[in-house]
Design an enzyme around this catalytic site. Structure first.
Site, PDB file in Angstrom:
ATOM      1  N   GLY A   9       0.875  -1.229  -0.156  1.00  0.00           N
ATOM      2  CA  GLY A   9       0.065   0.066  -0.031  1.00  0.00           C
ATOM      3  C   GLY A   9       0.944   1.191   0.064  1.00  0.00           C
ATOM      4  N   ALA A  10       1.712   1.418  -0.967  1.00  0.00           N
ATOM      5  CA  ALA A  10       2.793   2.374  -0.676  1.00  0.00           C
ATOM      6  C   ALA A  10       2.734   3.379  -1.811  1.00  0.00           C
ATOM      7  CB  ALA A  10       4.216   1.579  -1.096  1.00  0.00           C
ATOM      8  N   ARG A  12       0.505   6.074  -1.670  1.00  0.00           N
ATOM      9  CA  ARG A  12       0.347   7.271  -0.928  1.00  0.00           C
ATOM     10  C   ARG A  12       0.450   7.086   0.711  1.00  0.00           C
ATOM     11  NH1 ARG A  12      -5.440   6.418   0.590  1.00  0.00           N
ATOM     12  NH2 ARG A  12      -6.380   5.020  -0.972  1.00  0.00           N
ATOM     13  N   VAL A  61      -3.845  -7.031  -0.798  1.00  0.00           N
ATOM     14  CA  VAL A  61      -3.542  -7.920   0.163  1.00  0.00           C
ATOM     15  C   VAL A  61      -4.311  -8.865   0.792  1.00  0.00           C
ATOM     16  CG1 VAL A  61      -1.398  -6.345   0.642  1.00  0.00           C
ATOM     17  CG2 VAL A  61      -3.550  -5.983   1.958  1.00  0.00           C
ATOM     18  N   SER A 139      -1.679   0.478  14.942  1.00  0.00           N
ATOM     19  CA  SER A 139      -2.233   1.672  15.605  1.00  0.00           C
ATOM     20  C   SER A 139      -2.305   1.769  17.191  1.00  0.00           C
ATOM     21  CB  SER A 139      -3.596   1.948  14.930  1.00  0.00           C
ATOM     22  OG  SER A 139      -4.392   2.961  15.333  1.00  0.00           O
ATOM     23  N   TYR A 152     -11.632  -1.936  13.052  1.00  0.00           N
ATOM     24  CA  TYR A 152     -10.383  -1.450  12.759  1.00  0.00           C
ATOM     25  C   TYR A 152      -9.329  -1.790  14.114  1.00  0.00           C
ATOM     26  CZ  TYR A 152      -6.714   1.771  11.547  1.00  0.00           C
ATOM     27  OH  TYR A 152      -5.397   2.461  11.251  1.00  0.00           O
ATOM     28  N   ILE A 185      -2.080  10.684  12.348  1.00  0.00           N
ATOM     29  CA  ILE A 185      -1.076  11.100  11.290  1.00  0.00           C
ATOM     30  C   ILE A 185      -1.914  11.753  10.351  1.00  0.00           C
ATOM     31  CG2 ILE A 185       0.889  10.215   9.679  1.00  0.00           C
ATOM     32  CD1 ILE A 185       1.364   9.778  12.924  1.00  0.00           C
TER      33      ILE A 185
END
Ligand code: NDP
Length: 244
Positions: A9-10, A12, A61, A139, A152, A185
């Site tokens: 997942g690179a 963004r 994934v 997280s 999540y 973030i």
């Protein structure tokens, strides 16, 4: 020969910054993306500016066969994977009372299932190489929970259990497995929040600001480097002191 890092997942957000930061530190980079987008080309260009190789692989994934295929593609290209960063992740936030079964399943299957699917396909190469680094992006809500994020939080708590168990399994092969737990973030994932909500969040963070993707990438860089060679099975919070 450069070390090789795979970041899922690179194209963004946090994943992109991790890929660029590792490239700046001399790693050849394999970036995984799910959907073709204009950011893919920009990310590649930014990586290649550092005189390292960038190889991109498409794959969802949450789909085991996709992961099996794209890990093989990377091995054919580079011959090895020294560092795996399991970063791809999604949210489908809502209170449990309103949460659809699909919202629960898709978050678990992407965040936790994706971490399993990619790691399972990479680990045999690291075991043969007798070394490697696996860095899982969890997280802080996987530690303290958050209303509206049962799916999540469960996925991110699951990643912590996965990290610690795998760290114990593969330590004898010199494969170090750690997790990074970001707080809030600034990325597209948190862009959905209203400005007032963001301001409120920042007020309650001891360091009084949201984090940047670079704040997270710096810790991943450390965990990938020789400077962290006596650290495994740990969760490092990058959250401005939110959770302590
Ligand atoms: P973004 O939403 O900005 O980016 C997520 C990335 O993951 C995208 O590139 C997306 O690609 C990719 N992705 C999503 N699903 C899949 C999939 N099934 N297969 C492959 N790639 C996929 O998120 P962030 O950069 O903010 O988040 C990165 C990680 O950090 C996530 O794991 C997130 O949970 C975690 N995190 C983020 C925090 C934050 O405050 N931002 C806080 C704590 C943790 P595509 O566009 O193709 O779907």
């Amino acid at each position: 020969m450069n070390k090789v890092a795979l970041i899922t997942g690179a194209t963004r957000g946090i994943g992109k910054q991790i890929a660029i930061t590792l490239a700046q530190n001399g790693y050849d980079i394999a970036i995984n993306y799910r959907k073709e987008n204009e950011e893919l080309e920009n990310t590649k260009k930014e990586i290649e500016k550092n005189n390292v190789k960038c190889f991109s692989v498409q794959g969802d994934v949450s789909n085991f066969e996709d992961c099996e295929r794209f890990v093989k593609e990377i091995i054919n290209e580079f011959g090895k994977i020294d560092v795996l960063v399991n970063n791809a992740g999604i949210t489908r936030d809502t209170l449990l009372a309103r949460m659809k079964k699909e919202d629960f399943d898709s978050v678990i299957n992407t965040n936790l299932g994706g971490t399993f699917n990619v790691t399972k396909n990479v680990i045999s190469y690291m075991m043969k190489a007798r070394g490697g680094r696996i860095i899982n992006i969890s997280s802080v809500v996987g530690i303290v929970g958050n209303a509206g994020q049962t799916n999540y939080s469960a996925s991110k708590a699951g990643i912590i259990g996965f990290t610690k168990s795998l760290a114990k399994e593969v330590a004898s092969r010199n494969i170090l497995v750690n997790a990074v737990a970001p707080g809030f973030i600034e990325t597209q994932m948190t862009d959905v929040l209203k400005d007032e909500v963001k301001d409120d969040i920042a007020k309650n963070i001891p360091l009084k600001r949201m984090g940047t993707t670079q704040d997270v990438a710096n810790v991943v860089k450390f965990l990938a480097s020789d400077d962290s060679s006596y650290i495994t099975g740990q969760v490092i919070n990058v959250d401005g002191g939110m959770v302590m």
